[in-house]
Design a protein around this motif. Structure first.
Motif, mmCIF file in Angstrom:
data_model
loop_
_atom_site.group_PDB
_atom_site.id
_atom_site.type_symbol
_atom_site.label_atom_id
_atom_site.label_comp_id
_atom_site.label_asym_id
_atom_site.label_seq_id
_atom_site.Cartn_x
_atom_site.Cartn_y
_atom_site.Cartn_z
ATOM 1 N N ASP A 53 0.798 -1.007 -0.018
ATOM 2 C CA ASP A 53 -0.027 0.019 0.130
ATOM 3 C C ASP A 53 0.795 1.187 0.020
ATOM 4 O OD1 ASP A 53 -1.685 1.937 0.374
ATOM 5 O OD2 ASP A 53 -2.985 0.952 2.023
ATOM 6 N N VAL A 54 1.078 1.831 -1.126
ATOM 7 C CA VAL A 54 2.296 3.065 -1.392
ATOM 8 C C VAL A 54 1.539 4.251 -0.709
ATOM 9 C CG1 VAL A 54 2.664 4.797 -2.926
ATOM 10 C CG2 VAL A 54 2.739 2.085 -3.642
ATOM 11 N N SER A 55 0.266 4.414 -0.320
ATOM 12 C CA SER A 55 -0.266 5.508 0.398
ATOM 13 C C SER A 55 0.294 5.496 1.999
ATOM 14 C CB SER A 55 -1.672 5.386 0.291
ATOM 15 O OG SER A 55 -2.245 4.475 1.020
ATOM 16 N N LYS A 56 0.620 4.105 2.344
ATOM 17 C CA LYS A 56 1.003 4.057 3.779
ATOM 18 C C LYS A 56 2.632 4.359 4.051
ATOM 19 C CE LYS A 56 -2.644 1.228 5.319
ATOM 20 N NZ LYS A 56 -3.179 -0.073 5.936
ATOM 21 N N ILE A 57 3.192 4.693 2.965
ATOM 22 C CA ILE A 57 4.809 5.106 2.869
ATOM 23 C C ILE A 57 4.878 6.252 3.534
ATOM 24 C CG2 ILE A 57 7.065 5.114 1.596
ATOM 25 C CD1 ILE A 57 5.925 2.915 -0.228
ATOM 26 N N ASP A 58 5.886 6.617 4.485
ATOM 27 C CA ASP A 58 5.619 8.183 5.179
ATOM 28 C C ASP A 58 6.905 8.917 4.497
ATOM 29 O OD1 ASP A 58 3.873 7.798 7.193
ATOM 30 O OD2 ASP A 58 5.195 6.185 8.121
ATOM 31 N N VAL A 59 7.953 8.098 3.980
ATOM 32 C CA VAL A 59 8.999 8.974 3.515
ATOM 33 C C VAL A 59 9.799 8.057 2.730
ATOM 34 C CG1 VAL A 59 10.650 8.292 5.504
ATOM 35 C CG2 VAL A 59 11.058 10.394 4.307
ATOM 36 N N VAL A 60 10.407 8.804 1.631
ATOM 37 C CA VAL A 60 11.435 7.982 0.864
ATOM 38 C C VAL A 60 12.700 8.641 0.948
ATOM 39 C CG1 VAL A 60 12.151 7.460 -1.864
ATOM 40 C CG2 VAL A 60 9.871 7.707 -1.066
ATOM 41 N N LEU A 61 13.777 7.764 1.267
ATOM 42 C CA LEU A 61 14.908 8.293 1.537
ATOM 43 C C LEU A 61 16.075 7.884 0.290
ATOM 44 C CD1 LEU A 61 15.533 7.363 5.168
ATOM 45 C CD2 LEU A 61 14.743 9.413 4.402
ATOM 46 N N LEU A 62 16.687 8.886 -0.477
ATOM 47 C CA LEU A 62 17.401 8.422 -1.627
ATOM 48 C C LEU A 62 18.903 8.721 -1.362
ATOM 49 C CD1 LEU A 62 15.550 10.890 -4.255
ATOM 50 C CD2 LEU A 62 15.156 8.541 -3.684
ATOM 51 N N THR A 63 19.316 7.414 -1.800
ATOM 52 C CA THR A 63 21.087 7.376 -1.548
ATOM 53 C C THR A 63 21.839 8.392 -2.401
ATOM 54 O OG1 THR A 63 21.034 5.424 -3.236
ATOM 55 C CG2 THR A 63 21.089 5.059 -0.637
ATOM 56 N N HIS A 64 21.113 8.301 -3.904
ATOM 57 C CA HIS A 64 21.841 9.053 -4.910
ATOM 58 C C HIS A 64 20.819 9.440 -6.055
ATOM 59 C CE1 HIS A 64 22.911 5.048 -6.296
ATOM 60 N NE2 HIS A 64 23.414 5.446 -7.557
ATOM 61 N N GLY A 65 21.150 10.065 -7.175
ATOM 62 C CA GLY A 65 20.334 10.348 -8.271
ATOM 63 C C GLY A 65 20.149 9.562 -9.431
ATOM 64 N N HIS A 66 20.843 8.378 -9.611
ATOM 65 C CA HIS A 66 20.692 7.626 -10.543
ATOM 66 C C HIS A 66 19.490 7.028 -10.892
ATOM 67 C CE1 HIS A 66 25.396 6.901 -11.348
ATOM 68 N NE2 HIS A 66 24.905 7.643 -12.197
ATOM 69 N N LEU A 67 19.055 6.847 -12.120
ATOM 70 C CA LEU A 67 17.727 6.587 -12.613
ATOM 71 C C LEU A 67 17.170 5.159 -12.074
ATOM 72 C CD1 LEU A 67 15.369 7.487 -14.533
ATOM 73 C CD2 LEU A 67 16.099 6.022 -16.287
ATOM 74 N N ASP A 68 18.255 4.266 -11.910
ATOM 75 C CA ASP A 68 17.867 3.153 -11.224
ATOM 76 C C ASP A 68 17.627 3.057 -9.649
ATOM 77 O OD1 ASP A 68 20.650 3.375 -10.980
ATOM 78 O OD2 ASP A 68 20.971 1.239 -11.047
ATOM 79 N N HIS A 69 17.968 4.478 -9.200
ATOM 80 C CA HIS A 69 17.556 4.508 -7.682
ATOM 81 C C HIS A 69 16.478 5.589 -7.611
ATOM 82 C CE1 HIS A 69 21.031 2.007 -5.925
ATOM 83 N NE2 HIS A 69 21.356 2.275 -7.151
ATOM 84 N N THR A 70 15.898 6.113 -8.374
ATOM 85 C CA THR A 70 15.123 7.261 -8.423
ATOM 86 C C THR A 70 13.950 7.143 -9.194
ATOM 87 O OG1 THR A 70 16.402 8.966 -9.870
ATOM 88 C CG2 THR A 70 16.822 8.786 -7.430
ATOM 89 N N GLY A 71 14.081 6.425 -10.553
ATOM 90 C CA GLY A 71 13.375 6.854 -11.794
ATOM 91 C C GLY A 71 11.819 6.427 -11.717
ATOM 92 N N TYR A 72 11.533 5.561 -10.536
ATOM 93 C CA TYR A 72 10.064 5.247 -10.089
ATOM 94 C C TYR A 72 9.366 6.307 -9.288
ATOM 95 C CZ TYR A 72 6.436 1.609 -9.763
ATOM 96 O OH TYR A 72 5.213 0.944 -9.416
ATOM 97 N N LEU A 73 10.153 7.311 -8.891
ATOM 98 C CA LEU A 73 9.249 8.238 -8.086
ATOM 99 C C LEU A 73 8.064 8.782 -8.734
ATOM 100 C CD1 LEU A 73 12.384 10.163 -6.466
ATOM 101 C CD2 LEU A 73 10.773 8.684 -5.373
#
Length: 457
Positions: A53-73
Motif C-alpha cells: 500500500d503505497v499510500s502508507k509509505i511515510d518517507v522516501v530516502l534517496l542514496t543518490h540520483g541515478h535512474l535505477d535508484h530514483t526513476g520510479y518516483l
C-alpha cells in the motif's frame, strides 16, 4: 518486542530497480525508488503496481540520483504516495534533472512509436510524463549529510558520503536501537573527481550492493587507450562515439580528455557533448564544490574546451559534420537518449568507433555490443554492427570486490545479518562466499518481493 519488516521491491537478484521498504509500527520508509532497466521481463515490471500500500509509505530516502535508484518516483506518486522525498542537496538537484529528462524521453518515445507504428500497444503511452515528474519533485526535502534526522521516537537516519556520484551517500538508520545500513552504490578509491567513500563503523543489519561482487577493475592505461582511439579516429576520418551517463561519468570523461589536451597528448579534435541533461549536471558541479575535487575555475575552464550541444537540430549538424570527431552522448548503457541517433546513422560504418565505459547491465544494448552482437535494434529496426567496439571498465563509478571488502573492513561489530542486493546472480554469490571467507558473517541473497521479518527485543 518490536517488529521490522523489510520488503525487497527491487534491486534484489538484479542490478536495477532498487527499492527497499522498511515497515515498522512507527514509520514506513522506502530506501530508493528506482526503475528496472535491461531485460524485457524486468522493464515490464515497471508497469506493475507495487505489491504494498503505497499510500502508507511515510518517507522516501534517496542514496543518490541515478535512474535505477530514483526513476520510479513519479509512478510512486501516481500510485498514491504523499510523503516526503529526502536526499542531499546535490542528489535532489540531480534527481530533478534526471526525472524531467526521463519524463521527456518517455513522452518522445511514445510519440515516435505511435507515429512510426513499431509499438505493440495502440496507442503507446509514456511510462510517465514531465508533469508527473514535477509532482514527485514537489515532494523533495533537502537534508544535510552527517546529521541525524528523527522520523519518530525510535527511528532516525543520517546520510554519509559515499563517492560514486555527486551527492551520493550510504544511509545509516537507527530503528529501536539497532543500526540498519543501506550501502547505496559504493564509490571508488582514488576517483579523479571525488573523495574516497566514508565507511560505516557499526551495522547490525547491512544491505550491501554487489554490482562488481565478482570482479576486480582491471589496471588499464586509461590515457593510453583514449590516445590510441583518438589517433585511429583521426587517421580513419571517423567518429568516436562514447555513450555516457550524464552524471559523473560524463564529467570524468571531460576531465580526462581536457587533461590530455592540456598536456598535448591529443590534438585539438572537435569534442561534442550531446547531453542536455549532462550540461545541467555541470551546473550542479559548480554549485556544490564541497562535494568534489575540482575548483570552480577548473570546472569553467574544462567546460570551455568542449562544444556543448543543447538542441536536437545541432545533433544532426554534428552527424553531418565531415570532420573526425568525438561525441559523448547519453545514455551509458545505450538504453535511450541522444546516443541512439548517432548509432542509428553510424553503427554500420567501419570508420565508427564506440567506446563503452563502465558496467553494462544484462539485457541492455551496451551489453549486446560488448558481447559482440552482429546487429542491434534501434527505433524498431535492426542495423548491422560494423563499428569497432572498445570497453573501458576501470572508469566504472562502482567499487569492485576488493573495494567493497575494504568498505566493510571498518565495521567493528559482528552484523546479525548481511543482505546482498543490487547485483547479478554470479556477482551476488561470489561476494557472499568472499564475505564468508573474510569475515564469517551471516550473509544471504534475498529474492525479488521477498519479505524479511526482524524481531527486536
Amino acid at each position: 518486542m518490536n517488529k521490522v519488516k523489510i520488503h525487497f521491491l527491487g534491486g534484489a537478484g538484479t542490478v536495477t530497480g532498487s527499492k527497499f521498504l522498511i515497515e515498522t509500527a512507527q514509520q514506513n520508509m522506502l530506501v530508493d525508488c528506482g526503475m528496472f532497466q535491461g531485460l524485457k521481463n524486468l522493464r515490464l515490471m515497471n508497469w506493475q503496481p507495487l505489491p504494498v500500500d503505497v499510500s502508507k509509505i511515510d518517507v522516501v530516502l534517496l542514496t543518490h540520483g541515478h535512474l535505477d535508484h530514483t526513476g520510479y518516483l513519479p509512478k510512486l506518486v501516481k500510485e498514491g504516495f504523499q510523503g516526503k522525498i529526502m536526499g542531499t542537496a546535490p542528489t535532489l538537484s540531480i534527481t530533478s534533472i534526471i526525472l524531467r529528462d526521463s519524463g521527456k524521453i518517455h513522452e518522445e518515445e511514445a510519440k515516435r512509436a505511435n507515429a512510426e507504428g513499431y509499438s505493440k500497444h495502440s496507442p503507446a503511452l509514456p511510462f510517465y510524463t514531465i508533469k508527473e515528474a514535477e509532482r514527485a519533485i514537489d515532494l523533495f526535502v533537502q537534508r544535510e549529510r552527517d546529521t541525524w534526522n528523527p522520523l519518530s521516537k525510535n527511528v532516525r537516519f543520517r546520510f554519509r558520503y559515499n563517492g560514486h556520484i555527486l551527492g551520493a551517500t550510504f544511509i545509516e538508520m537507527d530503528i529501536f536501537g539497532k543500526r540498519f545500513v543501506f550501502s547505496g552504490d559504493v564509490g571508488r578509491i582514488n576517483d579523479p573527481l571525488l573523495a574516497d567513500p566514508e565507511r560505516p563503523e557499526w551495522a547490525d543489519f547491512l544491505f550491501l550492493e554487489s554490482t562488481y561482487g565478482l570482479k576486480l577493475h582491471p589496471k588499464e592505461d586509461v590515457e593510453g587507450i583514449l590516445i590510441d582511439l583518438i589517433k585511429k579516429t583521426i587517421a580513419e576520418r571517423g567518429i568516436l562515439i562514447i555513450p555516457s551517463f550524464a552524471v559523473e561519468r560524463l564529467q570524468t570523461l571531460m576531465y580526462l580528455l581536457w587533461k590530455l589536451y592540456k598536456k598535448r597528448h591529443i590534438p585539438n579534435i572537435p569534442i561534442f557533448i550531446d547531453s542536455p541533461m549532462g550540461n545541467e549536471v555541470l551546473s550542479v558541479f559548480e554549485n556544490h564544490a564541497d562535494w568534489h575535487n575540482l575548483s570552480l575555475e577548473e570546472c569553467k575552464a574544462m567546460c570551455r574546451h568542449f562544444e556543448i550541444i543543447t538542441s536536437y537540430k545541432d545533433t544532426w549538424k554534428t552527424i553531418d559534420d565531415p570532420r573526425p570527431k568525438i561525441v559523448i552522448a547519453g545514455s551509458g548503457m545505450v538504453t535511450g537518449g541522444r546516443v541512439l541517433t548517432y548509432l542509428k546513422q553510424r553503427i554500420n560504418l567501419p570508420s565508427t568507433r564506440v567506446l563503452l565505459v563502465g558496467f553494462q547491465a544484462e539485457g541492455t544494448r551496451g551489453r549486446q555490443l560488448l558481447e559482440g552482437a552482429h546487429e542491434i535494434k534501434l527505433f524498431g529496426k535492426y542495423l548491422p554492427v560494423k563499428a569497432k567496439i572498445s570497453h573501458l571498465e576501470s572508469l566504472s563509478a562502482h567499487a569492485d570486490q576488493f573495494e567493497l571488502l575494504h568498505w566493510l573492513a571498518n565495521i567493528k561489530n559482528f552484523p546479525e545479518k548481511v543482505f546482498l542486493i543490487h547485483g547479478e546472480p554470479t556477482g551476488l554469490e561470489a561476494l557472499r562466499v568472499k564475505i564468508d571467507d573474510c569475515f564469517g558473517w551471516h550473509t544471504c541473497i534475498p529474492q525479488l518481493h521477498e519479505v524479511e521479518e526482524i524481531i527486536i527485543a
